[in-house]
Design a protein around this motif. Structure first.
Motif, short mmCIF file in Angstrom:
data_model
loop_
_atom_site.label_atom_id
_atom_site.label_comp_id
_atom_site.label_asym_id
_atom_site.label_seq_id
_atom_site.Cartn_x
_atom_site.Cartn_y
_atom_site.Cartn_z
N GLU A 187 -6.11 7.08 -1.03
CA GLU A 187 -5.92 5.87 -0.22
C GLU A 187 -6.52 4.64 -0.91
OE1 GLU A 187 -3.98 5.68 2.29
OE2 GLU A 187 -3.63 7.83 2.19
N HIS B 73 0.84 -1.21 0.00
CA HIS B 73 0.00 0.00 0.00
C HIS B 73 0.88 1.26 0.00
CE1 HIS B 73 -3.40 2.65 1.37
NE2 HIS B 73 -2.41 3.27 1.99
N HIS C 187 1.60 4.41 -2.88
CA HIS C 187 1.69 5.88 -2.82
C HIS C 187 2.91 6.38 -3.62
CE1 HIS C 187 -1.65 6.56 -0.20
NE2 HIS C 187 -1.14 5.89 0.81
#
Ligand code: ZN
Length: 284
Positions: free
Chosen positions: A203, A168, A172
């Motif tokens: 997100e 995750h 970004h």
């Protein structure tokens, strides 16, 4: 998860021996505080000299002090190898996928391991804030203690839940390379009302990008269905991991939402099933 310990990644920056970075007692680096750091930065610009090195008594001796730090446990060493494996695998995956899918060359991010607190270009990294990616220095900041928290507080045990967190954060980094992060930041600065909704979309896209990596690992039989379930639980459970850098250069943790658990798992699934960034347009 199927993985074999293979040493420490070249992209891991291990600061665990530094005893909390700027907040700690490391002799080479006195505690300036955020205000002091800013002041030193400004003065360094004015005088065209790096005043940090002057105020740090002996930057060259930093290395010597790391040896007096608390010794890493075997369990933690294994975790460092696991983090290394995942980091390298995620980044290799993006090296392969990004030119074809996003028309951009992938460049590796670094992952900083720290204890308690460490300095980032986005301000001080603190364990309490959780892992985060700093677009300014292109580094992921991770305190291994967060994995314990993931098991305890968030009820997301399992290696894949940990791997998901790293994937995750690298998601970004992919957003930074694709120019999505800069675009979103500009939009947020011009319209304050959109700050939270845009953050949620960022997100969710990072969740989807984590799913793309999961798709690749599934094909290579590194993960199975039970891992995917753990990843879904992590996607639903993990709290905020972002520090918002304000225009002033100060950093304060924001308490924006990440979208509902359902949205998060849905976007993770979208990446997992498609394996393609075209299925991750959360801004649509
Ligand atoms: Zn995030």
């Amino acid at each position: 998860m199927q993985w074999t310990p293979g040493g420490v990644s070249n992209d891991v920056e291990d600061r665990r021996g530094e005893g909390g970075g700027f907040s700690g007692m490391r002799l080479g680096t006195p505690h300036f505080g955020i205000g002091g750091i800013l002041l030193l930065r400004i003065l360094s610009l004015v005088f065209h000299r790096n005043l940090f090195t002057i105020f740090s008594s002996d930057a060259g001796s930093d290395q010597a002090f790391t040896t007096s730090a608390p010794a890493s446990t075997d369990a933690e060493n294994k975790e460092v190898q696991f983090v290394s494996f995942v980091l390298d695998d995620v980044q290799k995956t993006w090296q392969n996928l990004l030119p074809a899918q996003g028309g951009k060359q992938y460049r590796n991010a670094k992952l900083v391991l720290f204890r308690d607190a460490s300095e980032s270009a986005c301000g001080e990294a603190q364990s309490a804030v959780g892992p985060f990616y700093c677009p300014e220095d292109e580094k992921v900041y991770l305190d291994l203690g967060f994995f314990e928290e993931l098991k305890g507080r968030f009820g997301a045990p399992g290696e894949f839940a940990q791997a998901y967190v790293i994937a995750h954060e690298i998601g970004h980094h992919v957003q930074k390379i694709l120019g999505i992060e800069a675009k979103v930041r500009r939009l947020q600065q011009s319209n304050r009302a959109e700050v939270n909704p845009l953050s949620v979309r960022m997100e969710l896209q990072a969740d989807c990008f984590a799913g793309i990596w999961a798709n690749s690992t599934e094909q290579r039989k590194i993960i199975d269905n039970s891992d995917v379930d753990a990843g879904m639980r992590a996607a639903a459970a993990v709290g905020d991991d972002r520090l918002q850098k304000q225009a002033t250069g100060r950093v304060r943790p924001e308490s924006f939402t990440h979208g509902s658990s359902q949205q998060r798992t849905q976007w993770f699934q979208s990446g997992l099933q498609s394996g393609n960034i075209s299925a991750c347009d959360t801004f649509r």
